[in-house]
Write an enzyme that holds these catalytic residues in place. Structure first.
Site, PDB file in Angstrom:
ATOM      1  CE1 TYR A  49      53.154  39.029  30.391  1.00 46.37           C
ATOM      2  CE2 TYR A  49      52.256  40.904  29.216  1.00 46.37           C
ATOM      3  CZ  TYR A  49      52.245  40.053  30.301  1.00 46.37           C
ATOM      4  OH  TYR A  49      51.299  40.230  31.280  1.00 46.37           O
ATOM      5  CG  HIS A 107      54.766  40.784  35.881  1.00 48.14           C
ATOM      6  ND1 HIS A 107      55.264  40.557  34.618  1.00 48.14           N
ATOM      7  CD2 HIS A 107      53.495  40.305  35.862  1.00 48.14           C
ATOM      8  CE1 HIS A 107      54.327  39.978  33.875  1.00 48.14           C
ATOM      9  NE2 HIS A 107      53.255  39.801  34.607  1.00 48.14           N
TER      10      HIS A 107
HETATM   11  N1  LIG Z   1      49.874  41.121  35.376  1.00 40.89           N
HETATM   12  C1  LIG Z   1      49.770  39.840  35.188  1.00 40.89           C
HETATM   13  O1  LIG Z   1      50.202  39.029  36.022  1.00 40.89           O
HETATM   14  C2  LIG Z   1      49.091  39.324  33.950  1.00 40.89           C
HETATM   15  C3  LIG Z   1      48.753  37.960  33.836  1.00 40.89           C
HETATM   16  C4  LIG Z   1      48.111  37.547  32.678  1.00 40.89           C
HETATM   17  C5  LIG Z   1      47.829  38.451  31.666  1.00 40.89           C
HETATM   18  N2  LIG Z   1      48.186  39.768  31.775  1.00 40.89           N
HETATM   19  C6  LIG Z   1      47.877  40.768  30.723  1.00 40.89           C
HETATM   20  O2  LIG Z   1      46.473  40.750  30.516  1.00 40.89           O
HETATM   21  C7  LIG Z   1      46.218  40.599  29.120  1.00 40.89           C
HETATM   22  C8  LIG Z   1      44.887  39.908  28.892  1.00 40.89           C
HETATM   23  O3  LIG Z   1      44.825  38.669  29.551  1.00 40.89           O
HETATM   24  P1  LIG Z   1      44.936  37.259  28.787  1.00 40.89           P
HETATM   25  O4  LIG Z   1      45.657  37.423  27.504  1.00 40.89           O
HETATM   26  O5  LIG Z   1      45.475  36.309  29.787  1.00 40.89           O
HETATM   27  O6  LIG Z   1      43.438  36.825  28.571  1.00 40.89           O
HETATM   28  P2  LIG Z   1      42.064  37.487  28.029  1.00 40.89           P
HETATM   29  O7  LIG Z   1      42.335  38.824  27.445  1.00 40.89           O
HETATM   30  O8  LIG Z   1      41.085  37.333  29.110  1.00 40.89           O
HETATM   31  O9  LIG Z   1      41.647  36.467  26.893  1.00 40.89           O
HETATM   32  C9  LIG Z   1      42.381  36.328  25.704  1.00 40.89           C
HETATM   33  C10 LIG Z   1      41.778  35.147  24.966  1.00 40.89           C
HETATM   34  O10 LIG Z   1      40.415  35.448  24.655  1.00 40.89           O
HETATM   35  C11 LIG Z   1      40.209  35.358  23.249  1.00 40.89           C
HETATM   36  N3  LIG Z   1      39.301  36.460  22.908  1.00 40.89           N
HETATM   37  C12 LIG Z   1      39.594  37.787  22.869  1.00 40.89           C
HETATM   38  N4  LIG Z   1      38.518  38.508  22.560  1.00 40.89           N
HETATM   39  C13 LIG Z   1      37.497  37.634  22.406  1.00 40.89           C
HETATM   40  C14 LIG Z   1      36.117  37.780  22.080  1.00 40.89           C
HETATM   41  N5  LIG Z   1      35.600  38.982  21.859  1.00 40.89           N
HETATM   42  N6  LIG Z   1      35.375  36.651  21.988  1.00 40.89           N
HETATM   43  C15 LIG Z   1      35.909  35.440  22.215  1.00 40.89           C
HETATM   44  N7  LIG Z   1      37.197  35.235  22.521  1.00 40.89           N
HETATM   45  C16 LIG Z   1      37.997  36.332  22.632  1.00 40.89           C
HETATM   46  C17 LIG Z   1      41.587  35.494  22.629  1.00 40.89           C
HETATM   47  O11 LIG Z   1      41.632  34.784  21.431  1.00 40.89           O
HETATM   48  P3  LIG Z   1      42.118  35.482  20.043  1.00 40.89           P
HETATM   49  O12 LIG Z   1      43.471  36.074  20.312  1.00 40.89           O
HETATM   50  O13 LIG Z   1      42.105  34.386  19.078  1.00 40.89           O
HETATM   51  O14 LIG Z   1      41.071  36.545  19.769  1.00 40.89           O
HETATM   52  C18 LIG Z   1      42.472  34.842  23.667  1.00 40.89           C
HETATM   53  O15 LIG Z   1      42.458  33.429  23.530  1.00 40.89           O
HETATM   54  C19 LIG Z   1      47.441  39.787  28.648  1.00 40.89           C
HETATM   55  O16 LIG Z   1      47.549  39.786  27.240  1.00 40.89           O
HETATM   56  C20 LIG Z   1      48.529  40.495  29.369  1.00 40.89           C
HETATM   57  O17 LIG Z   1      48.846  41.710  28.704  1.00 40.89           O
HETATM   58  C21 LIG Z   1      48.817  40.206  32.919  1.00 40.89           C
END
Ligand SMILES: NC(=O)c1ccc[n+]([C@@H]2O[C@H](COP(=O)([O-])OP(=O)(O)OC[C@H]3O[C@@H](n4cnc5c(N)ncnc54)[C@H](OP(=O)(O)O)[C@@H]3O)[C@@H](O)[C@H]2O)c1
Length: 277
Positions: A49, A107
């Protein structure tokens, strides 16, 4: 306000954490600081990241005592060789500017490359050296975890996997639980995709006067899962943490469980074949 899980190594970890993917640089520092002030105590970062520095700075700026915060990072696939992994963990710690990282994960297993056992040995050794407190994995299938156990005798305490209503990981969760591994949910909101418009969840949210995101995250907590939603907005950061004043009934849980789709992964990233470096 926050509730906690106890990891199999004895450490306490919040039931909801904060995702930081795409929060980088000084703007990232500001938004992560906001999240800490909103009440998040678990921060999810990764070498890939490119924001371990922002996370470390936000921790320092926050004024929250270091031992109340769980900082996570992850080892990328290109550094699974033992010595590369040792160096990368040390560089992660240095980039955060902290004395240690609380939770370090592999990861992706990258099973075709097949060096994840070497990488795991490096995490085990880094833990012994005090550079990382707890060690775990991400995107590991049962066969990968069984191999770690067999070849090193050490089990991960966390497995972070893609988990949202369209892909609820029932089998993986049962396996993780059988090994006292806490399952963390990445993209818990499906990265704000169609899942946030799903009518079944809309109806449940209206009934509880909660948002759709809150119902999804509450469903995960009631499954015993630890979601790490990311948000750049203070309003949504607070919303995603405000999950502990209502609960879903068994019928509501079952209705959300039924939204599972066999091809429900957002990008079809099956850890048996998908590799990430
Ligand atoms: N281990 C892995 O392989 C892996 C892969 C992917 C992700 N991750 C980790 O998991 C974390 C979370 O996953 P993600 O970032 O992919 O997706 P997520 O948390 O499922 O969704 C984030 C998205 O949802 C929006 N959002 C957040 N809260 C909301 C709400 N209450 N209502 C409506 N929309 C909302 C955010 O927009 P805004 O920012 O505009 O609020 C953003 O566009 C990542 O940040 C990362 O740390 C790990």
């Amino acid at each position: 306000m926050q509730e906690h899980y106890i990891l199999s190594d004895g450490f306490k970890i919040p039931k909801v954490g904060f995702g930081t993917y795409q929060l980088n640089g000084y703007d990232g520092v500001r938004r992560i600081e906001q999240a800490i002030s909103a009440g998040y105590r678990l921060l999810d970062s990764a070498v890939n990241y490119e924001n371990e520095g922002a996370v470390g700075r936000a921790v320092k700026n926050s004024g929250v005592s270091r031992d109340e915060l769980t900082v996570t990072s992850k080892l990328p696939g290109r550094y699974h060789g033992y010595q590369d992994a040792v160096n990368t963990i040390q560089e992660s710690v240095l980039r955060t500017g902290l004395d240690y990282i609380d939770l370090y994960l592999i990861h992706w297993p990258n099973p075709i490359e097949d060096k994840y056992v070497e990488a795991w040995q490096a995490l085990v050794d880094a833990q012994k050296a005090g550079l990382v407190r707890s060690i775990g994995v991400s995107n590991f299938l049962p066969e990968h975890i069984e191999r770690l156990e067999k070849e090193t005798g050490v089990l991960p305490v966390i497995n972070q996997v893609e988990l949202h209503p369209f892909f609820n990981q029932e089998t993986q969760r049962a396996f993780d639980a059988s090994k006292q591994i806490i399952t963390q949910a990445w993209s818990p909101l499906g990265r704000a995709s169609a899942v946030l418009k799903e009518q079944t969840i809309v109806d449940i949210a209206e009934k509880h006067k909660k948002s759709i995101a809150q119902v999804i995250l509450r469903w995960q907590v009631q499954l015993g899962v630890l979601p790490i939603p990311k948000s750049s907005s203070i309003v949504r950061q607070e919303e995603n943490l405000n999950l502990f004043d209502f609960s879903l009934s068994e019928e509501e849980m079952a209705a959300i469980n039924q939204l599972m789709k066999q091809d429900g992964r957002r990008k079809g990233q099956d850890p048996a074949v998908y590799q990430e470096f």
